[in-house]
Write a protein that holds these residues in place. Structure first.
Motif, mmCIF file in Angstrom:
data_model
loop_
_atom_site.group_PDB
_atom_site.id
_atom_site.type_symbol
_atom_site.label_atom_id
_atom_site.label_comp_id
_atom_site.label_asym_id
_atom_site.label_seq_id
_atom_site.Cartn_x
_atom_site.Cartn_y
_atom_site.Cartn_z
ATOM 1 N N SER A 26 0.858 -1.180 0.000
ATOM 2 C CA SER A 26 0.000 0.000 0.000
ATOM 3 C C SER A 26 0.896 1.234 0.000
ATOM 4 C CB SER A 26 -0.935 -0.026 1.213
ATOM 5 O OG SER A 26 -0.194 0.020 2.413
ATOM 6 N N GLN A 27 0.533 2.268 0.673
ATOM 7 C CA GLN A 27 1.389 3.452 0.735
ATOM 8 C C GLN A 27 2.624 3.180 1.582
ATOM 9 O OE1 GLN A 27 -1.148 6.472 2.226
ATOM 10 N NE2 GLN A 27 -1.961 5.228 3.841
ATOM 11 N N THR A 28 3.699 3.932 1.349
ATOM 12 C CA THR A 28 4.955 3.685 2.059
ATOM 13 C C THR A 28 5.040 4.411 3.388
ATOM 14 O OG1 THR A 28 6.051 5.493 0.883
ATOM 15 C CG2 THR A 28 6.266 3.283 -0.050
ATOM 16 N N LYS A 29 4.192 5.422 3.610
ATOM 17 C CA LYS A 29 4.208 6.148 4.880
ATOM 18 C C LYS A 29 2.797 6.550 5.268
ATOM 19 C CE LYS A 29 5.567 10.265 2.361
ATOM 20 N NZ LYS A 29 6.575 11.279 2.164
ATOM 21 N N VAL A 30 2.541 6.536 6.583
ATOM 22 C CA VAL A 30 1.222 6.825 7.135
ATOM 23 C C VAL A 30 1.393 7.793 8.294
ATOM 24 C CG1 VAL A 30 -0.822 5.818 8.222
ATOM 25 C CG2 VAL A 30 0.437 4.498 6.513
ATOM 26 N N ASN A 31 0.553 8.812 8.349
ATOM 27 C CA ASN A 31 0.572 9.780 9.439
ATOM 28 C C ASN A 31 -0.377 9.295 10.533
ATOM 29 O OD1 ASN A 31 0.952 12.032 10.993
ATOM 30 N ND2 ASN A 31 -0.132 13.414 9.637
ATOM 31 N N LEU A 32 0.071 9.265 11.789
ATOM 32 C CA LEU A 32 -0.741 8.802 12.905
ATOM 33 C C LEU A 32 -0.976 9.936 13.896
ATOM 34 C CD1 LEU A 32 0.514 6.036 11.866
ATOM 35 C CD2 LEU A 32 0.286 5.284 14.193
ATOM 36 N N SER A 33 -2.102 9.873 14.584
ATOM 37 C CA SER A 33 -2.380 10.801 15.675
ATOM 38 C C SER A 33 -1.801 10.216 16.964
ATOM 39 C CB SER A 33 -3.882 11.027 15.821
ATOM 40 O OG SER A 33 -4.507 9.830 16.235
ATOM 41 N N ARG A 34 -1.763 11.009 18.012
ATOM 42 C CA ARG A 34 -1.233 10.526 19.288
ATOM 43 C C ARG A 34 -2.067 9.369 19.859
ATOM 44 N NH1 ARG A 34 3.324 11.699 22.464
ATOM 45 N NH2 ARG A 34 3.189 10.095 24.030
ATOM 46 N N PRO A 35 -3.421 9.439 19.834
ATOM 47 C CA PRO A 35 -4.191 8.281 20.309
ATOM 48 C C PRO A 35 -3.947 7.027 19.473
ATOM 49 C CG PRO A 35 -5.585 10.233 20.262
ATOM 50 C CD PRO A 35 -4.292 10.599 19.590
ATOM 51 N N GLN A 36 -3.721 7.185 18.170
ATOM 52 C CA GLN A 36 -3.419 6.034 17.327
ATOM 53 C C GLN A 36 -2.063 5.442 17.692
ATOM 54 O OE1 GLN A 36 -3.951 7.925 13.480
ATOM 55 N NE2 GLN A 36 -5.830 6.769 13.139
ATOM 56 N N LEU A 37 -1.073 6.292 17.988
ATOM 57 C CA LEU A 37 0.233 5.809 18.432
ATOM 58 C C LEU A 37 0.107 5.030 19.728
ATOM 59 C CD1 LEU A 37 3.343 5.673 18.396
ATOM 60 C CD2 LEU A 37 3.344 7.897 19.540
ATOM 61 N N ASP A 38 -0.649 5.559 20.671
ATOM 62 C CA ASP A 38 -0.840 4.872 21.949
ATOM 63 C C ASP A 38 -1.470 3.494 21.746
ATOM 64 O OD1 ASP A 38 0.198 7.130 23.165
ATOM 65 O OD2 ASP A 38 -1.762 7.946 23.697
ATOM 66 N N ALA A 39 -2.439 3.396 20.846
ATOM 67 C CA ALA A 39 -3.086 2.110 20.561
ATOM 68 C C ALA A 39 -2.117 1.158 19.866
ATOM 69 C CB ALA A 39 -4.329 2.326 19.707
ATOM 70 N N LEU A 40 -1.353 1.651 18.907
ATOM 71 C CA LEU A 40 -0.405 0.819 18.175
ATOM 72 C C LEU A 40 0.631 0.201 19.100
ATOM 73 C CD1 LEU A 40 0.904 -0.226 15.552
ATOM 74 C CD2 LEU A 40 2.126 1.932 15.427
ATOM 75 N N VAL A 41 1.166 0.995 20.019
ATOM 76 C CA VAL A 41 2.185 0.498 20.946
ATOM 77 C C VAL A 41 1.639 -0.634 21.820
ATOM 78 C CG1 VAL A 41 3.582 1.165 22.945
ATOM 79 C CG2 VAL A 41 3.518 2.616 20.933
ATOM 80 N N LEU A 42 0.355 -0.595 22.110
ATOM 81 C CA LEU A 42 -0.268 -1.652 22.909
ATOM 82 C C LEU A 42 -0.681 -2.859 22.071
ATOM 83 C CD1 LEU A 42 -2.524 0.531 25.223
ATOM 84 C CD2 LEU A 42 -0.397 -0.639 25.820
ATOM 85 N N GLY A 43 -0.562 -2.756 20.745
ATOM 86 C CA GLY A 43 -0.950 -3.856 19.871
ATOM 87 C C GLY A 43 -2.416 -3.830 19.489
ATOM 88 N N LEU A 44 -3.079 -2.709 19.707
ATOM 89 C CA LEU A 44 -4.503 -2.572 19.375
ATOM 90 C C LEU A 44 -4.691 -2.115 17.936
ATOM 91 C CD1 LEU A 44 -5.652 -0.802 22.655
ATOM 92 C CD2 LEU A 44 -5.891 -3.218 22.053
ATOM 93 N N PRO A 45 -5.894 -2.265 17.385
ATOM 94 C CA PRO A 45 -6.152 -1.839 16.002
ATOM 95 C C PRO A 45 -6.218 -0.317 15.894
ATOM 96 C CG PRO A 45 -8.159 -2.697 16.978
ATOM 97 C CD PRO A 45 -7.057 -2.918 17.979
ATOM 98 N N TRP A 46 -5.082 0.329 15.730
ATOM 99 C CA TRP A 46 -4.966 1.786 15.735
ATOM 100 C C TRP A 46 -5.736 2.452 14.614
ATOM 101 C CZ3 TRP A 46 -3.045 3.906 11.347
ATOM 102 C CH2 TRP A 46 -2.337 3.055 10.500
ATOM 103 N N SER A 47 -5.929 1.766 13.495
ATOM 104 C CA SER A 47 -6.611 2.387 12.357
ATOM 105 C C SER A 47 -8.097 2.620 12.630
ATOM 106 C CB SER A 47 -6.437 1.532 11.103
ATOM 107 O OG SER A 47 -6.964 0.242 11.324
ATOM 108 N N ARG A 48 -8.631 2.018 13.679
ATOM 109 C CA ARG A 48 -10.042 2.203 14.026
ATOM 110 C C ARG A 48 -10.269 3.344 15.009
ATOM 111 N NH1 ARG A 48 -13.212 -3.299 13.820
ATOM 112 N NH2 ARG A 48 -12.118 -4.226 12.078
ATOM 113 N N ILE A 49 -9.175 4.005 15.415
ATOM 114 C CA ILE A 49 -9.287 5.108 16.357
ATOM 115 C C ILE A 49 -9.221 6.418 15.582
ATOM 116 C CG2 ILE A 49 -8.132 6.310 18.245
ATOM 117 C CD1 ILE A 49 -7.303 3.608 19.297
#
Length: 111
Positions: free
Chosen positions: A79-102
């Motif tokens: 898909s795309q080579t880079k994705v911009n994340l918000s701070r809540p999405q980063l927090d979810a990603l670090v925990l292994g949660l589905p960050w794209s749904r936040i």
């Protein structure tokens, strides 16, 4: 506390043996430059390990995280080579949660 104003995720896998210089070279290759107060996230092919390179305005910090079970929710490299994340999405990603749904377009809202 390190100030982070922007978070960027690279979909291209990174060898987890990479150090700060190699991660910085990847940032320049994928994002063009390393900007102050920005975090750059990379994962290995299996997406069970992640490295974060942060430019704090003076120097660089390199952190690593490994999940003992499962994997991080990571976009496919085709898909795309880079994705911009918000701070809540980063927090979810670090925990292994589905960050794209936040966020605004997602299903989960952070209270």
């Amino acid at each position: 506390m390190i100030r982070i104003d922007a978070v960027w995720l690279s979909t291209v896998p990174l060898d987890m043996r990479a150090g700060t210089d190699t991660a910085l070279a990847r940032v320049v290759a994928v994002f063009g430059a390393a900007h102050p107060h920005t975090a750059y996230l990379f994962a290995n092919r299996r997406a069970n390990r992640m490295k974060v390179l942060v430019h704090d305005g003076i120097g660089f910090w390199l952190a690593a995280r490994r999940l003992h079970q499962g994997h991080f929710v990571w976009p496919a490299p085709d898909s795309q080579t880079k994705v911009n994340l918000s701070r809540p999405q980063l927090d979810a990603l670090v925990l292994g949660l589905p960050w794209s749904r936040i966020g605004e377009g997602g299903i989960i809202s952070v209270v």
